[in-house]
Design an enzyme around this catalytic site. Structure first.
Site, PDB file in Angstrom:
ATOM      1  N   SER A   1      39.597  13.023  -2.568  1.00  0.00           N
ATOM      2  CA  SER A   1      38.712  13.725  -3.502  1.00  0.00           C
ATOM      3  C   SER A   1      39.521  14.719  -4.324  1.00  0.00           C
ATOM      4  O   SER A   1      40.699  14.970  -4.053  1.00  0.00           O
ATOM      5  CB  SER A   1      37.538  14.432  -2.810  1.00  0.00           C
ATOM      6  OG  SER A   1      37.857  15.759  -2.424  1.00  0.00           O
TER       7      SER A   1
ATOM      8  N   TYR B   1      37.804  21.915   4.506  1.00  0.00           N
ATOM      9  CA  TYR B   1      37.745  20.683   3.716  1.00  0.00           C
ATOM     10  C   TYR B   1      38.942  20.595   2.761  1.00  0.00           C
ATOM     11  O   TYR B   1      39.624  19.579   2.696  1.00  0.00           O
ATOM     12  CB  TYR B   1      36.430  20.627   2.944  1.00  0.00           C
ATOM     13  CG  TYR B   1      36.172  19.315   2.253  1.00  0.00           C
ATOM     14  CD1 TYR B   1      35.650  18.241   2.957  1.00  0.00           C
ATOM     15  CD2 TYR B   1      36.445  19.141   0.904  1.00  0.00           C
ATOM     16  CE1 TYR B   1      35.401  17.027   2.334  1.00  0.00           C
ATOM     17  CE2 TYR B   1      36.205  17.938   0.262  1.00  0.00           C
ATOM     18  CZ  TYR B   1      35.677  16.882   0.986  1.00  0.00           C
ATOM     19  OH  TYR B   1      35.442  15.675   0.368  1.00  0.00           O
TER      20      TYR B   1
END
Length: 169
Positions: A138, A151
């Site tokens: 991502s 994350y």
């Protein structure tokens, strides 16, 4: 070719598994539930696409189960040619309030699982002279966002781990 896609009974992972099956691969889908519903998703995909699709449940926060996912795929299909490390979770919280258990789970699932599955699959890929490992990162693999410490750390780690894997392949 045989593909394993982690975190693939829904969302992006299921889309990747479907695309690989449509491209002609036999596919192993995965989640942590070990549920009849997950097994049914594999059966439905196999019937719809007329490809071999099976389900192997594995908790991607558990190193042993990550390795068992790869060995289960090899048991079902004889080899793993394509590995897509897609499994991931998220928690949003200020660093000072971030629960340690959530940090550990995010790092384990989003980063460490890719190491464990890659480690289990790469020797066979090298031996056969073919293999593809795709690690899903991502935009957070390149940039940071507030309240997403674990994350962002995991996704930055995935980018670095991918580079190392490419150099060693």
């Amino acid at each position: 070719k045989v593909a394993v896609v982690t975190g693939s009974t829904s969302g992006i992972g299921l889309g990747i598994a479907r695309a690989l099956a449509e491209a002609g691969c036999d596919v192993v889908i995965n989640d942590h539930t070990h549920s009849d519903e997950s097994k049914q998703i594999a059966a439905d995909l196999a019937k719809e696409l007329k490809k071999k699709v099976t389900y192997v449940g594995a908790d991607m926060s558990n190193a042993t189960e990550c390795v068992e996912l790869i060995s289960g795929a090899e048991e079902a299909f004889g080899q793993v040619d394509i590995l897509v490390n897609n499994a991931g979770i998220q928690h949003v919280e200020k660093i000072e309030d971030f629960p340690v258990a959530k940090w550990d789970a995010i790092i384990a699932i989003n980063l460490s699982s890719a190491f464990h599955t890659t480690r289990a699959a790469i020797a066979g890929m090298k031996q056969r002279g073919f293999g593809r490992i795709v690690n899903i990162a991502s935009a957070h693999g390149l940039t940071a966002s507030p309240f997403k410490g674990a994350y962002v750390a995991a996704k930055h780690g995935i980018v670095g781990f991918s580079k190392v894997t490419a150099l060693e392949a």
